[in-house]
Design a protein around this motif. Structure first.
Motif, PDB file in Angstrom:
ATOM      1  N   MET A   1      49.007  49.115 -36.093  1.00  0.00           N
ATOM      2  CA  MET A   1      49.239  50.486 -35.686  1.00  0.00           C
ATOM      3  C   MET A   1      48.288  51.439 -36.401  1.00  0.00           C
ATOM      4  O   MET A   1      47.918  52.450 -35.847  1.00  0.00           O
ATOM      5  CB  MET A   1      50.699  50.847 -35.971  1.00  0.00           C
ATOM      6  CG  MET A   1      51.096  52.156 -35.413  1.00  0.00           C
ATOM      7  SD  MET A   1      51.209  52.061 -33.638  1.00  0.00           S
ATOM      8  CE  MET A   1      52.340  53.346 -33.319  1.00  0.00           C
ATOM      9  N   SER A   2      47.880  51.150 -37.627  1.00  0.00           N
ATOM     10  CA  SER A   2      47.034  52.099 -38.351  1.00  0.00           C
ATOM     11  C   SER A   2      45.603  52.115 -37.814  1.00  0.00           C
ATOM     12  O   SER A   2      44.938  53.144 -37.889  1.00  0.00           O
ATOM     13  CB  SER A   2      47.051  51.808 -39.845  1.00  0.00           C
ATOM     14  OG  SER A   2      46.230  50.724 -40.157  1.00  0.00           O
ATOM     15  N   GLU A   3      45.097  50.999 -37.274  1.00  0.00           N
ATOM     16  CA  GLU A   3      43.723  50.982 -36.744  1.00  0.00           C
ATOM     17  C   GLU A   3      43.557  51.921 -35.548  1.00  0.00           C
ATOM     18  O   GLU A   3      42.601  52.697 -35.521  1.00  0.00           O
ATOM     19  CB  GLU A   3      43.301  49.549 -36.390  1.00  0.00           C
ATOM     20  CG  GLU A   3      41.858  49.428 -35.974  1.00  0.00           C
ATOM     21  CD  GLU A   3      40.861  49.862 -37.035  1.00  0.00           C
ATOM     22  OE1 GLU A   3      39.760  50.311 -36.659  1.00  0.00           O
ATOM     23  OE2 GLU A   3      41.176  49.771 -38.238  1.00  0.00           O
ATOM     24  N   PRO A   4      44.451  51.926 -34.556  1.00  0.00           N
ATOM     25  CA  PRO A   4      44.298  52.902 -33.455  1.00  0.00           C
ATOM     26  C   PRO A   4      44.391  54.356 -33.961  1.00  0.00           C
ATOM     27  O   PRO A   4      43.671  55.227 -33.479  1.00  0.00           O
ATOM     28  CB  PRO A   4      45.444  52.586 -32.506  1.00  0.00           C
ATOM     29  CG  PRO A   4      45.784  51.158 -32.793  1.00  0.00           C
ATOM     30  CD  PRO A   4      45.496  50.961 -34.263  1.00  0.00           C
ATOM     31  N   PHE A   5      45.243  54.584 -34.912  1.00  0.00           N
ATOM     32  CA  PHE A   5      45.369  55.939 -35.454  1.00  0.00           C
ATOM     33  C   PHE A   5      44.085  56.345 -36.171  1.00  0.00           C
ATOM     34  O   PHE A   5      43.592  57.457 -36.012  1.00  0.00           O
ATOM     35  CB  PHE A   5      46.570  56.029 -36.390  1.00  0.00           C
ATOM     36  CG  PHE A   5      46.791  57.410 -36.949  1.00  0.00           C
ATOM     37  CD1 PHE A   5      47.121  58.470 -36.122  1.00  0.00           C
ATOM     38  CD2 PHE A   5      46.643  57.654 -38.302  1.00  0.00           C
ATOM     39  CE1 PHE A   5      47.316  59.749 -36.621  1.00  0.00           C
ATOM     40  CE2 PHE A   5      46.834  58.920 -38.821  1.00  0.00           C
ATOM     41  CZ  PHE A   5      47.167  59.970 -37.974  1.00  0.00           C
ATOM     42  N   ARG A   6      43.516  55.412 -36.914  1.00  0.00           N
ATOM     43  CA  ARG A   6      42.260  55.680 -37.610  1.00  0.00           C
ATOM     44  C   ARG A   6      41.166  56.008 -36.600  1.00  0.00           C
ATOM     45  O   ARG A   6      40.419  56.968 -36.771  1.00  0.00           O
ATOM     46  CB  ARG A   6      41.849  54.490 -38.482  1.00  0.00           C
ATOM     47  CG  ARG A   6      40.619  54.761 -39.349  1.00  0.00           C
ATOM     48  CD  ARG A   6      40.203  53.544 -40.157  1.00  0.00           C
ATOM     49  NE  ARG A   6      39.505  52.555 -39.357  1.00  0.00           N
ATOM     50  CZ  ARG A   6      38.238  52.675 -38.937  1.00  0.00           C
ATOM     51  NH1 ARG A   6      37.539  53.729 -39.246  1.00  0.00           N
ATOM     52  NH2 ARG A   6      37.679  51.722 -38.220  1.00  0.00           N
TER      53      ARG A   6
ATOM     54  N   LEU B   1      41.711  59.481 -35.219  1.00  0.00           N
ATOM     55  CA  LEU B   1      41.264  60.510 -36.166  1.00  0.00           C
ATOM     56  C   LEU B   1      39.743  60.614 -36.194  1.00  0.00           C
ATOM     57  O   LEU B   1      39.185  61.707 -36.231  1.00  0.00           O
ATOM     58  CB  LEU B   1      41.799  60.215 -37.567  1.00  0.00           C
ATOM     59  CG  LEU B   1      43.309  60.360 -37.760  1.00  0.00           C
ATOM     60  CD1 LEU B   1      43.694  59.922 -39.157  1.00  0.00           C
ATOM     61  CD2 LEU B   1      43.765  61.774 -37.475  1.00  0.00           C
ATOM     62  N   ARG B   2      39.054  59.458 -36.178  1.00  0.00           N
ATOM     63  CA  ARG B   2      37.593  59.460 -36.232  1.00  0.00           C
ATOM     64  C   ARG B   2      36.970  60.084 -34.985  1.00  0.00           C
ATOM     65  O   ARG B   2      35.865  60.594 -35.025  1.00  0.00           O
ATOM     66  CB  ARG B   2      37.061  58.032 -36.412  1.00  0.00           C
ATOM     67  CG  ARG B   2      37.480  57.349 -37.703  1.00  0.00           C
ATOM     68  CD  ARG B   2      36.811  57.893 -38.884  1.00  0.00           C
ATOM     69  NE  ARG B   2      35.389  57.577 -38.842  1.00  0.00           N
ATOM     70  CZ  ARG B   2      34.560  57.853 -39.812  1.00  0.00           C
ATOM     71  NH1 ARG B   2      34.985  58.423 -40.900  1.00  0.00           N
ATOM     72  NH2 ARG B   2      33.295  57.558 -39.707  1.00  0.00           N
ATOM     73  N   ALA B   3      37.695  60.045 -33.857  1.00  0.00           N
ATOM     74  CA  ALA B   3      37.178  60.594 -32.596  1.00  0.00           C
ATOM     75  C   ALA B   3      37.334  62.109 -32.495  1.00  0.00           C
ATOM     76  O   ALA B   3      36.715  62.741 -31.641  1.00  0.00           O
ATOM     77  CB  ALA B   3      37.882  59.918 -31.419  1.00  0.00           C
ATOM     78  N   LEU B   4      38.138  62.689 -33.346  1.00  0.00           N
ATOM     79  CA  LEU B   4      38.335  64.139 -33.297  1.00  0.00           C
ATOM     80  C   LEU B   4      37.077  64.853 -33.768  1.00  0.00           C
ATOM     81  O   LEU B   4      36.415  64.408 -34.716  1.00  0.00           O
ATOM     82  CB  LEU B   4      39.519  64.545 -34.180  1.00  0.00           C
ATOM     83  CG  LEU B   4      40.888  64.037 -33.743  1.00  0.00           C
ATOM     84  CD1 LEU B   4      41.929  64.356 -34.810  1.00  0.00           C
ATOM     85  CD2 LEU B   4      41.283  64.642 -32.408  1.00  0.00           C
ATOM     86  N   PRO B   5      36.740  65.990 -33.141  1.00  0.00           N
ATOM     87  CA  PRO B   5      35.545  66.722 -33.590  1.00  0.00           C
ATOM     88  C   PRO B   5      35.771  67.332 -34.970  1.00  0.00           C
ATOM     89  O   PRO B   5      36.885  67.733 -35.310  1.00  0.00           O
ATOM     90  CB  PRO B   5      35.368  67.809 -32.531  1.00  0.00           C
ATOM     91  CG  PRO B   5      36.723  67.979 -31.930  1.00  0.00           C
ATOM     92  CD  PRO B   5      37.415  66.644 -32.037  1.00  0.00           C
ATOM     93  N   ASP B   6      34.699  67.385 -35.745  1.00  0.00           N
ATOM     94  CA  ASP B   6      34.791  67.998 -37.072  1.00  0.00           C
ATOM     95  C   ASP B   6      34.725  69.514 -36.990  1.00  0.00           C
ATOM     96  O   ASP B   6      35.520  70.211 -37.596  1.00  0.00           O
ATOM     97  CB  ASP B   6      33.658  67.497 -37.977  1.00  0.00           C
ATOM     98  CG  ASP B   6      33.828  66.036 -38.350  1.00  0.00           C
ATOM     99  OD1 ASP B   6      34.967  65.573 -38.444  1.00  0.00           O
ATOM    100  OD2 ASP B   6      32.791  65.369 -38.534  1.00  0.00           O
ATOM    101  N   PHE B   7      33.735  70.021 -36.257  1.00  0.00           N
ATOM    102  CA  PHE B   7      33.478  71.452 -36.209  1.00  0.00           C
ATOM    103  C   PHE B   7      33.131  71.867 -34.793  1.00  0.00           C
ATOM    104  O   PHE B   7      32.718  71.045 -33.981  1.00  0.00           O
ATOM    105  CB  PHE B   7      32.315  71.823 -37.147  1.00  0.00           C
ATOM    106  CG  PHE B   7      32.507  71.348 -38.553  1.00  0.00           C
ATOM    107  CD1 PHE B   7      33.460  71.940 -39.375  1.00  0.00           C
ATOM    108  CD2 PHE B   7      31.768  70.291 -39.051  1.00  0.00           C
ATOM    109  CE1 PHE B   7      33.656  71.500 -40.665  1.00  0.00           C
ATOM    110  CE2 PHE B   7      31.962  69.843 -40.346  1.00  0.00           C
ATOM    111  CZ  PHE B   7      32.916  70.451 -41.150  1.00  0.00           C
TER     112      PHE B   7
END
Length: 178
Positions: A1-6, A9-15
């Motif tokens: 479950m933590s790998e899909p969540f990771r 999170l990584r796919a979200l834009p930073d700025f």
């Protein structure tokens, strides 16, 4: 479950795609003036509650805690905020009178961090602050305390989409810090 969540999170834009520039060489030497300027730009960009910040404190045991609160003023006494002396942050400040504030304006890709010693302001100033709150009802609160964070350092941070973020760290008099 933590790998899909990771991955999520990584796919979200930073700025945001478009960010303001910042050249410390052209910044006002008074850090409070630069803060007021950035706050005005955050307001103009539509930031909600740009005067809100995270206040980090630690008790006598050194264990940190943080919470959001509202900046009340900046003057010769320091950067003002208020709380009840009987609250967790009030008790922590009583045991360890040091704190750090962080302001974050995501639409601008900007942060301002202020750290230093904290002092209690007068009972009169505290009572006035209590009375001026938006929900003031004419009551008094003998536990309400107006504090001032007296900066030892102030850091202005501007994100850049190329990863060359700008860090401008200064003393209260505007002189550069390492």
């Amino acid at each position: 479950m933590s790998e899909p969540f990771r991955r999520q999170l990584r796919a979200l834009p930073d700025f945001p795609d478009t960010l303001p520039g910042f050249d410390p060489e052209g910044a006002p030497t008074d850090p409070a003036e630069l803060f007021r300027h950035w706050l005005g730009e955050a307001l103009a960009a539509g930031e909600r509650q740009p005067h809100a910040c995270s206040l980090a404190t630690a008790g006598g045991d050194g264990k940190p805690s943080s919470r959001m609160l509202i900046l009340k003023n900046i003057d010769d006494d320091g950067w003002h905020f208020a709380t009840s002396r009987t609250s967790r942050k009030g008790r922590e400040l009583g045991a360890n009178p040091h704190a750090a504030m962080t302001f974050y304006w995501p639409s601008q890709g900007r942060q301002v961090r202020v750290a230093g010693a904290v002092v209690e302001l007068s009972a009169e100033a505290s009572a006035q602050d209590w009375a001026e709150r938006p929900r003031a009802d004419g009551s008094t609160n003998p536990h309400w305390q107006l504090y001032a964070l007296r900066p030892a350092e102030i850091e202005f941070w501007q994100a850049s989409n190329d990863g060359n973020h700008v860090r401008h760290r200064v003393a209260p008099d505007g002189s550069p810090l390492g």
